[in-house]
Design an enzyme around this catalytic site. Structure first.
Site, PDB file in Angstrom:
ATOM      1  N   HIS A  40       9.117 101.266  40.592  1.00  0.00           N
ATOM      2  CA  HIS A  40       7.790 101.255  39.956  1.00  0.00           C
ATOM      3  C   HIS A  40       7.696 102.360  38.913  1.00  0.00           C
ATOM      4  CE1 HIS A  40       6.359  98.936  43.665  1.00  0.00           C
ATOM      5  NE2 HIS A  40       6.368  98.108  42.625  1.00  0.00           N
ATOM      6  N   ALA A  41       7.226 101.969  37.728  1.00  0.00           N
ATOM      7  CA  ALA A  41       7.293 102.840  36.560  1.00  0.00           C
ATOM      8  C   ALA A  41       6.544 104.157  36.723  1.00  0.00           C
ATOM      9  CB  ALA A  41       6.765 102.064  35.350  1.00  0.00           C
TER      10      ALA A  41
ATOM     11  N   ARG B 114       2.957  99.976  36.234  1.00  0.00           N
ATOM     12  CA  ARG B 114       3.748  99.813  37.465  1.00  0.00           C
ATOM     13  C   ARG B 114       4.915  98.831  37.296  1.00  0.00           C
ATOM     14  NH1 ARG B 114       3.023  99.374  43.348  1.00  0.00           N
ATOM     15  NH2 ARG B 114       3.496  97.284  44.118  1.00  0.00           N
TER      16      ARG B 114
ATOM     17  N   HIS C  43      10.033 105.375  46.586  1.00  0.00           N
ATOM     18  CA  HIS C  43       8.745 105.128  45.925  1.00  0.00           C
ATOM     19  C   HIS C  43       7.844 106.345  46.141  1.00  0.00           C
ATOM     20  CE1 HIS C  43       8.850 100.607  45.290  1.00  0.00           C
ATOM     21  NE2 HIS C  43       9.935 100.780  46.021  1.00  0.00           N
TER      22      HIS C  43
ATOM     23  N   GLU D 298       8.122 106.504  50.853  1.00  0.00           N
ATOM     24  CA  GLU D 298       6.947 106.760  50.012  1.00  0.00           C
ATOM     25  C   GLU D 298       6.779 108.269  50.019  1.00  0.00           C
ATOM     26  OE1 GLU D 298       5.190 104.631  48.270  1.00  0.00           O
ATOM     27  OE2 GLU D 298       6.019 102.765  49.050  1.00  0.00           O
TER      28      GLU D 298
ATOM     29  N   GLU E 242       5.767 105.951  39.334  1.00  0.00           N
ATOM     30  CA  GLU E 242       6.070 106.814  40.478  1.00  0.00           C
ATOM     31  C   GLU E 242       7.124 107.841  40.079  1.00  0.00           C
ATOM     32  OE1 GLU E 242       6.888 103.855  43.543  1.00  0.00           O
ATOM     33  OE2 GLU E 242       4.936 102.919  43.184  1.00  0.00           O
TER      34      GLU E 242
END
Ligand code: PAY
Ligand code: ZN
Length: 311
Positions: A70-71, A128, A198, A272, A73
């Site tokens: 995801h862009a 994202r 992520h 995460e 993050e």
């Protein structure tokens, strides 16, 4: 050209900087690191995969880790850069890292969604998705963590091209997803673990996210995730929650960890990273170092477990 020594590991580097770092770090230590292009992104950027590990005459088991699906993050690519630096600088000093790289290869994809990452630096910090276009829709991109062939688009994903969780027109419609899936399929017999990084939420997730059904190896995966979270917490007290994706964050089909697991990669985890929402995706650069240091402990815990439990 930046040398690996002048590269900043405590800043959020643009794609241009990451790209020159990939070139310089892989030529700096040819006995421990090599690179290969696994394909191009939608906008034509080369996806370069780094391979860390002592050269060996026999086939080695491997771990695959990607960052930046995801862009927005940004802490995620920062961690992959940190991991590579640490692996190279502690090989021959840290007994665990030495034994890991002697016995296994670690593939690191520093930025998965390069087009999106570049876009977050130049146009929209909160982007994202990928940056693919298709005639008939003015909306750009699909969610590269909803585009894998694992319960594809059945739950927690959208079939609307304008949604941030758009699953794409078909599984692997996103060329970046296809390139990585092809690489993992080709190297299926070697790859024993899949780790995807992520942010944010401080969770250590494992399959499944596309169903509430428990994975066949649920109790083993839970035990590993809890051990890794405990190792991480020992450094700065950062608390992580471990569990299967669907029940721990939300149901979401088409994710990479579920896909890798169903392909047969038993040890499949989604991190995460920090924080729990105060800064969210906009984690300050002052937190890069502590976040990466603590995450190293968790990743090394998983790697050590995998190394001892090859299958
Ligand atoms: O395995 O269930 C899973 C995937 C979960 C991630 C996803 O939606 O792909 C969770 C989100 C992410 O890292 O993209 C969490 C962040 C905070 C978000 O955008 O909701
Ligand atoms: Zn994400």
């Amino acid at each position: 050209k930046a040398s690996p020594r002048t590269h900043s590991y405590t800043k959020y580097n643009s794609w241009d900087k990451v790209q020159s770092w990939i070139a310089s770090i892989s030529s700096s230590n040819p006995s421990l690191i090599s690179r290969q292009v696994i394909g191009k992104t939608y906008e034509g950027r080369s996806m370069t995969l780094l391979k860390l590990g002592k050269k060996s005459s026999s086939a080695k088991p491997a771990i695959f880790m990607d960052c930046g699906i995801h862009a927005r993050e940004w802490i995620s690519p920062a961690f992959c850069q940190w991991f590579v630096k640490e692996a190279l600088s502690t090989y021959g000093k840290d007994s665990q890292m030495t034994s890991l790289l002697d016995q296994m290869d670690v593939y690191v994809l520093p930025v998965f969604n390069i087009d999106g990452y570049d876009y977050t630096h130049k146009s929209n910090r909160m982007w994202r998705k990928t940056r693919s276009r298709r005639s008939g829709s003015s909306c750009v991109g699909a969610d590269p963590n909803r585009n894998w062939n694992a319960g594809w688009c059945t739950i927690g994903a959208s079939s609307s091209p304008c949604s941030d969780t758009f699953c794409g027109y078909k599984p692997e419609s996103e060329i970046e997803v296809k390139n990585v899936a092809d690489f993992i399929r080709r190297n299926k017999s070697a790859i024993k673990a899949y780790i995807t990084i992520h942010s944010y939420s401080q969770l250590l997730l494992f399959p499944y996210s596309y169903t509430y059904d428990l994975a066949a190896h649920h109790s083993e995966l839970l035990k590993i995730a809890q051990g890794a979270s405990a190792a991480l917490r020992r450094l700065y007290g950062t608390r992580y929650t471990s569990g299967p994706g669907a029940a721990t964050i939300y149901p979401a089909a088409g994710g990479s960890d579920d896909w890798a697991y169903d392909l047969g990669v038993k040890y499949s985890f989604t991190f995460e990273l920090r924080d729990t929402g105060r800064y969210g995706f906009l984690l300050p650069e002052s937190q890069i170092k502590p976040t990466c240091e603590e995450t190293m402990l968790a990743v090394k815990y998983i790697a050590a477990y995998v190394q001892k439990n090859l299958y």
